[in-house]
Write a protein that holds these residues in place. Structure first.
Motif, PDB file in Angstrom:
ATOM      1  N   ILE A   1      44.818  18.385  30.095  1.00 38.03           N
ATOM      2  CA  ILE A   1      44.854  19.789  29.682  1.00 38.03           C
ATOM      3  C   ILE A   1      45.155  20.612  30.920  1.00 38.03           C
ATOM      4  CG2 ILE A   1      43.562  21.714  28.707  1.00 38.03           C
ATOM      5  CD1 ILE A   1      44.109  19.531  26.667  1.00 38.03           C
ATOM      6  N   ALA A   2      46.366  21.172  30.977  1.00 37.24           N
ATOM      7  CA  ALA A   2      46.796  21.955  32.143  1.00 37.24           C
ATOM      8  C   ALA A   2      46.531  23.440  31.884  1.00 37.24           C
ATOM      9  CB  ALA A   2      48.270  21.712  32.422  1.00 37.24           C
ATOM     10  N   VAL A   3      45.763  24.069  32.754  1.00 37.70           N
ATOM     11  CA  VAL A   3      45.395  25.476  32.619  1.00 37.70           C
ATOM     12  C   VAL A   3      46.034  26.266  33.755  1.00 37.70           C
ATOM     13  CG1 VAL A   3      43.474  27.116  32.576  1.00 37.70           C
ATOM     14  CG2 VAL A   3      43.206  24.862  31.523  1.00 37.70           C
ATOM     15  N   ASP A   4      46.831  27.277  33.401  1.00 38.98           N
ATOM     16  CA  ASP A   4      47.533  28.078  34.403  1.00 38.98           C
ATOM     17  C   ASP A   4      47.159  29.550  34.237  1.00 38.98           C
ATOM     18  OD1 ASP A   4      49.204  29.339  36.155  1.00 38.98           O
ATOM     19  OD2 ASP A   4      51.069  28.477  35.382  1.00 38.98           O
ATOM     20  N   PRO A   5      46.211  30.047  35.044  1.00 36.39           N
ATOM     21  CA  PRO A   5      45.764  31.439  34.879  1.00 36.39           C
ATOM     22  C   PRO A   5      46.794  32.468  35.316  1.00 36.39           C
ATOM     23  CG  PRO A   5      44.684  30.421  36.757  1.00 36.39           C
ATOM     24  CD  PRO A   5      45.446  29.328  36.065  1.00 36.39           C
ATOM     25  N   SER A   6      47.880  32.049  35.956  1.00 42.32           N
ATOM     26  CA  SER A   6      48.896  33.031  36.354  1.00 42.32           C
ATOM     27  C   SER A   6      49.785  33.439  35.182  1.00 42.32           C
ATOM     28  CB  SER A   6      49.758  32.470  37.489  1.00 42.32           C
ATOM     29  OG  SER A   6      50.633  31.461  37.024  1.00 42.32           O
ATOM     30  N   VAL A   7      49.747  32.679  34.095  1.00 40.03           N
ATOM     31  CA  VAL A   7      50.519  33.014  32.900  1.00 40.03           C
ATOM     32  C   VAL A   7      49.540  33.552  31.858  1.00 40.03           C
ATOM     33  CG1 VAL A   7      52.074  32.178  31.102  1.00 40.03           C
ATOM     34  CG2 VAL A   7      52.200  31.223  33.420  1.00 40.03           C
ATOM     35  N   GLN A   8      49.639  34.841  31.566  1.00 34.19           N
ATOM     36  CA  GLN A   8      48.627  35.525  30.764  1.00 34.19           C
ATOM     37  C   GLN A   8      49.245  36.140  29.519  1.00 34.19           C
ATOM     38  OE1 GLN A   8      46.725  38.294  33.451  1.00 34.19           O
ATOM     39  NE2 GLN A   8      46.290  36.696  34.964  1.00 34.19           N
ATOM     40  N   TYR A   9      48.461  36.157  28.450  1.00 34.71           N
ATOM     41  CA  TYR A   9      48.933  36.664  27.166  1.00 34.71           C
ATOM     42  C   TYR A   9      48.069  37.846  26.722  1.00 34.71           C
ATOM     43  CZ  TYR A   9      51.399  32.223  27.411  1.00 34.71           C
ATOM     44  OH  TYR A   9      52.191  31.178  27.817  1.00 34.71           O
ATOM     45  N   GLN A  10      47.555  37.828  25.487  1.00 37.08           N
ATOM     46  CA  GLN A  10      46.859  38.994  24.946  1.00 37.08           C
ATOM     47  C   GLN A  10      45.459  39.170  25.533  1.00 37.08           C
ATOM     48  OE1 GLN A  10      47.128  36.039  23.443  1.00 37.08           O
ATOM     49  NE2 GLN A  10      45.562  35.694  21.872  1.00 37.08           N
ATOM     50  N   SER A  11      45.001  40.427  25.543  1.00 36.96           N
ATOM     51  CA  SER A  11      43.622  40.735  25.928  1.00 36.96           C
ATOM     52  C   SER A  11      42.717  40.589  24.708  1.00 36.96           C
ATOM     53  CB  SER A  11      43.510  42.160  26.475  1.00 36.96           C
ATOM     54  OG  SER A  11      44.216  42.283  27.675  1.00 36.96           O
ATOM     55  N   ILE A  12      41.556  40.001  24.911  1.00 37.27           N
ATOM     56  CA  ILE A  12      40.634  39.734  23.813  1.00 37.27           C
ATOM     57  C   ILE A  12      39.752  40.960  23.564  1.00 37.27           C
ATOM     58  CG2 ILE A  12      38.799  38.230  22.963  1.00 37.27           C
ATOM     59  CD1 ILE A  12      41.637  36.952  23.252  1.00 37.27           C
ATOM     60  N   LEU A  13      39.766  41.418  22.322  1.00 41.29           N
ATOM     61  CA  LEU A  13      38.930  42.542  21.916  1.00 41.29           C
ATOM     62  C   LEU A  13      37.497  42.095  21.687  1.00 41.29           C
ATOM     63  CD1 LEU A  13      38.499  45.466  20.867  1.00 41.29           C
ATOM     64  CD2 LEU A  13      39.195  44.621  18.615  1.00 41.29           C
ATOM     65  N   GLY A  14      37.308  41.035  20.911  1.00 38.62           N
ATOM     66  CA  GLY A  14      35.951  40.590  20.644  1.00 38.62           C
ATOM     67  C   GLY A  14      35.879  39.435  19.666  1.00 38.62           C
ATOM     68  N   ILE A  15      34.686  38.881  19.559  1.00 40.81           N
ATOM     69  CA  ILE A  15      34.394  37.762  18.676  1.00 40.81           C
ATOM     70  C   ILE A  15      33.074  38.070  17.988  1.00 40.81           C
ATOM     71  CG2 ILE A  15      33.883  35.284  18.569  1.00 40.81           C
ATOM     72  CD1 ILE A  15      35.543  35.029  21.192  1.00 40.81           C
TER      73      ILE A  15
ATOM     74  N   GLY B   1      38.052  41.923  27.016  1.00 41.67           N
ATOM     75  CA  GLY B   1      39.037  42.168  28.056  1.00 41.67           C
ATOM     76  C   GLY B   1      39.576  40.916  28.710  1.00 41.67           C
ATOM     77  N   ALA B   2      39.037  39.738  28.339  1.00 39.94           N
ATOM     78  CA  ALA B   2      39.588  38.480  28.853  1.00 39.94           C
ATOM     79  C   ALA B   2      41.025  38.332  28.395  1.00 39.94           C
ATOM     80  CB  ALA B   2      38.758  37.304  28.350  1.00 39.94           C
ATOM     81  N   LYS B   3      41.825  37.644  29.193  1.00 40.85           N
ATOM     82  CA  LYS B   3      43.198  37.334  28.821  1.00 40.85           C
ATOM     83  C   LYS B   3      43.283  35.859  28.415  1.00 40.85           C
ATOM     84  CE  LYS B   3      45.431  41.214  29.865  1.00 40.85           C
ATOM     85  NZ  LYS B   3      46.407  41.270  30.954  1.00 40.85           N
ATOM     86  N   ARG B   4      43.919  35.615  27.270  1.00 34.82           N
ATOM     87  CA  ARG B   4      44.264  34.220  27.011  1.00 34.82           C
ATOM     88  C   ARG B   4      45.298  33.815  28.043  1.00 34.82           C
ATOM     89  NH1 ARG B   4      48.347  31.423  24.290  1.00 34.82           N
ATOM     90  NH2 ARG B   4      49.210  33.337  23.361  1.00 34.82           N
ATOM     91  N   ILE B   5      45.146  32.608  28.561  1.00 30.40           N
ATOM     92  CA  ILE B   5      46.050  32.125  29.597  1.00 30.40           C
ATOM     93  C   ILE B   5      46.712  30.836  29.139  1.00 30.40           C
ATOM     94  CG2 ILE B   5      44.880  33.247  31.525  1.00 30.40           C
ATOM     95  CD1 ILE B   5      43.368  30.681  32.067  1.00 30.40           C
ATOM     96  N   SER B   6      47.763  30.463  29.838  1.00 29.71           N
ATOM     97  CA  SER B   6      48.520  29.273  29.478  1.00 29.71           C
ATOM     98  C   SER B   6      47.652  28.024  29.601  1.00 29.71           C
ATOM     99  CB  SER B   6      49.735  29.141  30.392  1.00 29.71           C
ATOM    100  OG  SER B   6      50.418  27.933  30.159  1.00 29.71           O
ATOM    101  N   SER B   7      47.683  27.184  28.569  1.00 30.51           N
ATOM    102  CA  SER B   7      46.986  25.900  28.626  1.00 30.51           C
ATOM    103  C   SER B   7      47.612  24.951  27.619  1.00 30.51           C
ATOM    104  CB  SER B   7      45.482  26.064  28.335  1.00 30.51           C
ATOM    105  OG  SER B   7      45.264  26.423  26.981  1.00 30.51           O
TER     106      SER B   7
END
Length: 640
Positions: free
Chosen positions: A85-99, A426-432
């Protein structure tokens, strides 16, 4: 809301780690021990008889329930063979509103039967970031749904054949009488950062063709008064101290149930309704309340949204598109996102069970969802109260129907908490790497505090070994069968450049550290909670008369080149509105926001700020006409 993503290329620097890796490549450090990387916090929860009605009979134990495991650590890469499982925090997508979940009337009915202490205990387990699952987004219903212990009602019910176009009889008194208001107040006391959004199952019957809350179609001529009805509901809740963050204008508009409140609303009717609601909100000081369209299944979303979003006025009024997962595939959210990239995708209703449910959540987020809400939080052991023709499955909390203070938590509570307790607003989903249902699956996030959260899901019947790789290092780990693991660590290396500003998003609830202030007549800024970009607060410039206002922050920094930025919304009309950088040893630089309206949060940036005197001031300035407003959030100053 527009989200701008910064992908940071790898920097070429001769760090100690980089030197080690270069030497290893040359074979010069053969035989030396791999270097230690960041420490990883590990928490597991497992499934147990997912979806089994036997859960209504009493609690059962499961192997892991938010169970803390021994910490581990990243190392330099190894030759271990395992699912990667490759996780790349430099590639970012949507900001998380909530769960979160729902506090519909069935849940509140059961909570109200508990003692005050036990009710608070349950709410803390659901909502507390420190002692509970940390859920921060809750769905409520305006009027009743099928999950209620009450006679179906709205806020303006009239005898058959009568109408009330002036809404003379409008009242939320039943919500007060039925403990909805008091329970939501308790929920906000437990988690003051809780966001609450509302969904109606039916307008008052007199607005419909069949004169009934059950089934039927919305009559187009009543759209203006229905928009006023929603505005009055939001105002009534706010008067009770309960802010409404967002509204879906109709739950499941394409389904007319035969036995509970529902309403068919065509796409064109929803288009008209969205425009009318936005006008009502804007005209009554409620412009920050979000409007989410659709609120129904994946399968019909693209076709339903097309005529709404092709109307420029409706498009501007819509903040996001809400989805349910009872038909179709989560990939529809990506399709809709790609069509309307400035709009949020929200997963507003669906409860799943077991590790397959945790994986379904991963699929939601991987398809651009900024949120997830389970549906129905607590039924009792006799599967009550509810008024649905089917038999509901077990909820995440079950109450003993005979001793009301007795309840038990199902594995689903813990499985949702594997996300909600660790993924910050406010977290960003990142590439994985997603992985495979035959081994492990994954979704990963970068929190605002620079921690990475990777949720690993093992749906198989045996333990699985995997490699988690990120920023040149790896973690080799094994996760038990039918278990979800959350792996959390602090991002290392160059990473995202540090934001040098203090209190950049005003999350202190004040303008502390923003001490460079000037105004020409009256103080025209405030920190408030109305429609922030991230977190709970933002800065607003506004005054009822013409005004000029400066607000800035002075920082001592090392000499070098810097970039400054801020996210902005504006009603437009200002003579001048700008982000500035000055007193850094060179001429003042600005990013002009201008006098046009900025409907969605947009990032404005100043680049190439060459600091030569060890100091800089970053701030905003406006020369505005009466009633002009602008909102600012997430200021940033980074060294290049």
């Amino acid at each position: 809301m527009t989200h701008h993503t910064r992908s940071l290329g790898k920097r070429l620097s001769l760090s100690s780690k980089g030197l080690r890796m270069a030497c290893l490549a040359l074979g010069l450090l053969a035989g030396m021990t791999a270097s230690a990387g960041p420490t990883v916090q590990v928490v597991w929860s497992s499934e147990k008889n997912p979806g089994d009605g036997a859960w209504f009979n009493g609690p059962m134990s499961s192997p892991y329930a938010l169970s803390q495991q021994a910490s581990s650590a990243f190392t330099d890469p190894t030759s271990t063979s395992a699912t990667s499982i490759a996780v790349d925090p430099s590639v970012q997508y949507q900001s998380i509103l909530g769960i979160g979940t729902s506090l519909e009337e069935s849940t509140i009915f059961n909570l109200a039967r508990m003692s005050s202490a036990k009710r608070t205990e349950v709410l803390q387990k659901l909502l507390s970031p420190s002692t509970g699952a940390g859920m921060n987004l809750v769905r409520i219903t305006f009027g009743t749904s099928d999950f209620t212990g009450r006679t179906f009602y709205t806020y303006d019910d009239r005898p058959y054949g009568q109408t009330d176009p002036s809404l003379t009889y409008f009242s939320i008194q039943k919500d007060i009488d039925y403990n909805i208001i008091s329970t939501l107040k308790q929920a906000l006391a437990v988690n003051p950062n809780l966001k609450i959004f509302a969904s109606p199952w039916s307008p008052p019957a007199w607005m419909k063709d069949n004169q009934s809350l059950i089934g039927g179609k919305l009559l187009t001529q009543h759209i203006p008064v229905l928009a006023t009805y929603y505005r009055k509901a939001i105002q009534a809740y706010q008067a009770q101290g309960i802010p409404i963050y967002g509204l879906t204008v109709q739950n499941e508009p394409l389904y007319t149930a035969p036995d509970y409140p529902s309403t068919h609303v065509t796409a064109d009717q929803e288009r008209q309704l969205i425009i009318a609601v936005r006008n009502e909100l804007n005209a009554n000081g409620l412009s920050g309340v979000k409007i989410w369209a659709y609120d129904h299944n994946f399968d019909s979303a693209a076709a339903y949204m097309a005529p709404i979003m092709s109307d420029a006025t409706a498009n501007a009024a819509v903040d996001g598109v809400a989805f349910h997962d009872y038909a179709g595939d989560p990939s529809t959210m990506t399709t809709v996102h790609n069509s309307y990239p400035s709009k949020n995708m929200l997963m507003t209703e669906r409860s799943w069970w077991g590790t397959s449910g945790a994986d379904r959540m991963a699929q939601y987020f991987r398809n651009w969802a900024v949120s997830y809400n389970a549906w129905v939080t607590m039924l009792d052991s006799t599967i009550k109260p509810e008024q649905w023709t089917g038999t509901p499955g077990p909820t995440m909390v079950i109450q003993n129907a005979y001793t009301y203070d007795t309840y038990w938590l199902l594995p689903e509570y813990y499985l949702i908490a594997q996300y909600s307790k660790f993924v910050q607003p406010g977290a960003k989903r990142i590439s994985s790497t997603y992985g495979s249902s035959g081994t492990v699956t994954n979704v990963s996030f970068l929190n605002p505090d620079n921690t990475i959260v990777s949720v690993i899901i093992n749906q198989t019947g045996s333990s699985q070994t995997f490699k988690l790789t990120s920023e040149g290092q790896e973690l080799v780990a094994t996760i038990p069968a039918k278990t979800v693991g959350t792996y959390k660590w602090t991002r290392q290396g160059t990473g995202t450049p540090a934001n040098l500003l203090t209190n950049p998003g005003f999350e202190t609830g004040t303008a502390s550290s923003w001490t460079s202030e000037w105004h020409n007549a009256v103080l025209a800024y405030k920190v408030d909670t109305d429609y922030p970009y991230l977190g709970s607060y933002k800065l607003t410039l506004f005054e009822v008369g013409a005004y000029q206002q400066v607000l800035g922050q002075v920082k001592s920094v090392a000499n070098g080149t810097y970039t400054a930025s801020v996210y902005v919304r504006s009603g437009g009309g200002q003579r001048v509105l700008r982000l500035y950088a000055k007193n850094y040893g060179g001429a003042e630089k600005t990013a002009e926001i201008g006098s046009s309206a900025v409907t969605n949060y947009t990032q404005y940036t100043i680049t190439g700020i060459q600091v030569t005197n060890g100091s800089i001031e970053i701030g905003v300035y406006t020369d505005a006409n009466a009633y002009n407003w602008a909102a600012f959030d997430n200021f940033e100053l980074v060294k290049n």
